[in-house]
Design a protein around this motif. Structure first.
Motif, PDB file in Angstrom:
ATOM      1  N   MET A  19       0.823  -1.206   0.000  1.00 44.90           N
ATOM      2  CA  MET A  19       0.000   0.000   0.000  1.00 44.90           C
ATOM      3  C   MET A  19       0.857   1.255   0.000  1.00 44.90           C
ATOM      4  O   MET A  19       0.534   2.242  -0.675  1.00 44.90           O
ATOM      5  CB  MET A  19      -0.920  -0.026   1.224  1.00 44.90           C
ATOM      6  CG  MET A  19      -1.924  -1.166   1.186  1.00 44.90           C
ATOM      7  SD  MET A  19      -2.584  -1.593   2.813  1.00 44.90           S
ATOM      8  CE  MET A  19      -3.538  -0.139   3.206  1.00 44.90           C
ATOM      9  N   GLU A  20       1.964   1.228   0.726  1.00 45.78           N
ATOM     10  CA  GLU A  20       2.838   2.396   0.785  1.00 45.78           C
ATOM     11  C   GLU A  20       3.621   2.579  -0.508  1.00 45.78           C
ATOM     12  O   GLU A  20       3.896   3.716  -0.921  1.00 45.78           O
ATOM     13  CB  GLU A  20       3.784   2.249   1.972  1.00 45.78           C
ATOM     14  CG  GLU A  20       3.060   2.397   3.307  1.00 45.78           C
ATOM     15  CD  GLU A  20       3.923   2.007   4.497  1.00 45.78           C
ATOM     16  OE1 GLU A  20       3.643   2.493   5.602  1.00 45.78           O
ATOM     17  OE2 GLU A  20       4.869   1.207   4.318  1.00 45.78           O
ATOM     18  N   PRO A  23       0.538   3.959  -3.503  1.00 41.77           N
ATOM     19  CA  PRO A  23      -0.454   4.617  -2.643  1.00 41.77           C
ATOM     20  C   PRO A  23      -1.721   5.108  -3.325  1.00 41.77           C
ATOM     21  O   PRO A  23      -2.655   5.528  -2.624  1.00 41.77           O
ATOM     22  CB  PRO A  23       0.334   5.796  -2.066  1.00 41.77           C
ATOM     23  CG  PRO A  23       1.358   6.105  -3.112  1.00 41.77           C
ATOM     24  CD  PRO A  23       1.751   4.777  -3.697  1.00 41.77           C
ATOM     25  N   PRO A  41      -4.842   9.226  -3.643  1.00 37.77           N
ATOM     26  CA  PRO A  41      -3.535   8.881  -3.052  1.00 37.77           C
ATOM     27  C   PRO A  41      -3.656   8.893  -1.530  1.00 37.77           C
ATOM     28  O   PRO A  41      -3.911   9.942  -0.932  1.00 37.77           O
ATOM     29  CB  PRO A  41      -2.601   9.981  -3.563  1.00 37.77           C
ATOM     30  CG  PRO A  41      -3.503  11.129  -3.872  1.00 37.77           C
ATOM     31  CD  PRO A  41      -4.837  10.567  -4.251  1.00 37.77           C
ATOM     32  N   LEU A  43      -2.338   8.092   2.456  1.00 38.05           N
ATOM     33  CA  LEU A  43      -1.231   7.929   3.388  1.00 38.05           C
ATOM     34  C   LEU A  43      -1.655   6.878   4.405  1.00 38.05           C
ATOM     35  O   LEU A  43      -2.738   6.972   4.985  1.00 38.05           O
ATOM     36  CB  LEU A  43      -0.941   9.252   4.093  1.00 38.05           C
ATOM     37  CG  LEU A  43       0.131   9.235   5.185  1.00 38.05           C
ATOM     38  CD1 LEU A  43       1.507   9.054   4.571  1.00 38.05           C
ATOM     39  CD2 LEU A  43       0.077  10.529   5.992  1.00 38.05           C
ATOM     40  N   LEU A  54      -6.064   4.754   6.949  1.00 38.90           N
ATOM     41  CA  LEU A  54      -5.815   5.437   5.678  1.00 38.90           C
ATOM     42  C   LEU A  54      -6.280   6.881   5.769  1.00 38.90           C
ATOM     43  O   LEU A  54      -7.384   7.169   6.252  1.00 38.90           O
ATOM     44  CB  LEU A  54      -6.552   4.727   4.543  1.00 38.90           C
ATOM     45  CG  LEU A  54      -6.055   3.327   4.192  1.00 38.90           C
ATOM     46  CD1 LEU A  54      -6.973   2.684   3.159  1.00 38.90           C
ATOM     47  CD2 LEU A  54      -4.622   3.370   3.671  1.00 38.90           C
ATOM     48  N   PHE A  78      -5.489  -1.448  -3.602  1.00 38.04           N
ATOM     49  CA  PHE A  78      -4.161  -0.993  -3.991  1.00 38.04           C
ATOM     50  C   PHE A  78      -3.549  -2.017  -4.941  1.00 38.04           C
ATOM     51  O   PHE A  78      -3.464  -3.198  -4.618  1.00 38.04           O
ATOM     52  CB  PHE A  78      -3.279  -0.820  -2.755  1.00 38.04           C
ATOM     53  CG  PHE A  78      -3.759   0.250  -1.816  1.00 38.04           C
ATOM     54  CD1 PHE A  78      -3.316   1.557  -1.948  1.00 38.04           C
ATOM     55  CD2 PHE A  78      -4.672  -0.050  -0.815  1.00 38.04           C
ATOM     56  CE1 PHE A  78      -3.767   2.545  -1.098  1.00 38.04           C
ATOM     57  CE2 PHE A  78      -5.127   0.937   0.051  1.00 38.04           C
ATOM     58  CZ  PHE A  78      -4.671   2.234  -0.090  1.00 38.04           C
ATOM     59  N   HIS A 134       6.185  11.992  -0.352  1.00 36.14           N
ATOM     60  CA  HIS A 134       6.409  11.881  -1.792  1.00 36.14           C
ATOM     61  C   HIS A 134       7.528  12.782  -2.309  1.00 36.14           C
ATOM     62  O   HIS A 134       7.992  12.595  -3.441  1.00 36.14           O
ATOM     63  CB  HIS A 134       5.099  12.139  -2.533  1.00 36.14           C
ATOM     64  CG  HIS A 134       4.044  11.119  -2.228  1.00 36.14           C
ATOM     65  ND1 HIS A 134       4.174   9.796  -2.595  1.00 36.14           N
ATOM     66  CD2 HIS A 134       2.870  11.205  -1.555  1.00 36.14           C
ATOM     67  CE1 HIS A 134       3.125   9.113  -2.176  1.00 36.14           C
ATOM     68  NE2 HIS A 134       2.323   9.946  -1.538  1.00 36.14           N
TER      69      HIS A 134
END
Length: 216
Positions: A19-20, A23, A41, A43, A54, A78, A134
């Motif tokens: 997932m990371e 994203p 997107p 986090l 999330l 994801f 990011h």
């Protein structure tokens, strides 16, 4: 999501890592008008809840945040590496011919009840955290404070936060685990010969699965 015994991704950390690394989630939420899909997107805050939480945002003009029910679950999908697998890569094609095309992929599905957040301090904190994640690998990382404060204030008022405490997290890795070893080796070679970043990523997953390591 259907998962055969060969393709289970049982480790929580591996699903969270997927997932990371990927994203942009496909968020499907219930509403009074049926299911609504958005690409957001997210986090992942691993420190909040057993499975993590999330955090994301949508445009205030997007009606999804006004339509969220109080108790119905959303799902965020994801998508990790994925690739078509050609049967011509299998040595088994030449020896017995009992081979067919397939598709390899790695995915994680996060389920939970979403809520909308309009608090500007919460939103600003999210924007700072998202940006930091990011921009971290860039030579000259951009920061929210690099832009004029009134400009950021205006944009912050134009979005709404989305928070989804994860209640169920399901991971799936389809990386040729149920194929003969020689055909899995042929798949790695075939993917490597494709010469694309996506094929190379899937080749690494097949190799890791052969070695008993399914980290994505």
């Amino acid at each position: 999501m259907y998962i055969s015994k060969h393709h289970v991704l049982p480790d929580l950390a591996e699903a969270q890592a997927l997932m990371e690394a990927h994203p942009l989630g496909a968020w499907v939420a219930p509403s009074s008008e049926g299911l609504v899909a958005n690409h957001v997107p997210f986090l992942l805050d691993r420190s909040r809840g057993k499975l993590g939480t999330l955090l994301g945002h949508v445009s205030r003009a997007n009606p999804v945040w006004r339509q969220l029910p109080d108790s119905d679950q959303s799902v965020v999908m994801f998508q990790g590496p994925q690739s078509y697998i050609a049967p011509g890569w299998y040595p088994g094609k030449r020896s017995h011919g009992k081979v067919v095309p397939t598709w390899n992929y790695a995915v994680a599905h996060a389920h939970g009840v979403a809520r909308a957040i309009t608090d500007e301090a919460w939103l600003r904190d999210l924007l700072v955290r998202l940006t930091a994640v990011h921009e971290s690998s860039r030579q000259s990382p951009w920061k929210v404070t690099d832009a004029p404060a009134d400009f950021i204030d205006k944009l912050t008022r134009a979005v709404v936060g989305i928070e989804i405490p994860i209640e169920r997290l399901v991971g799936k890795l389809k990386a040729s685990q149920d194929e003969d070893l020689q055909d899995r080796q042929g798949t790695v070679a075939g993917l490597a010969a494709e010469g694309t970043e996506n094929a190379a990523a899937m080749a690494r997953l097949v190799e890791r699965a052969m070695a008993g390591r399914e980290d994505v």
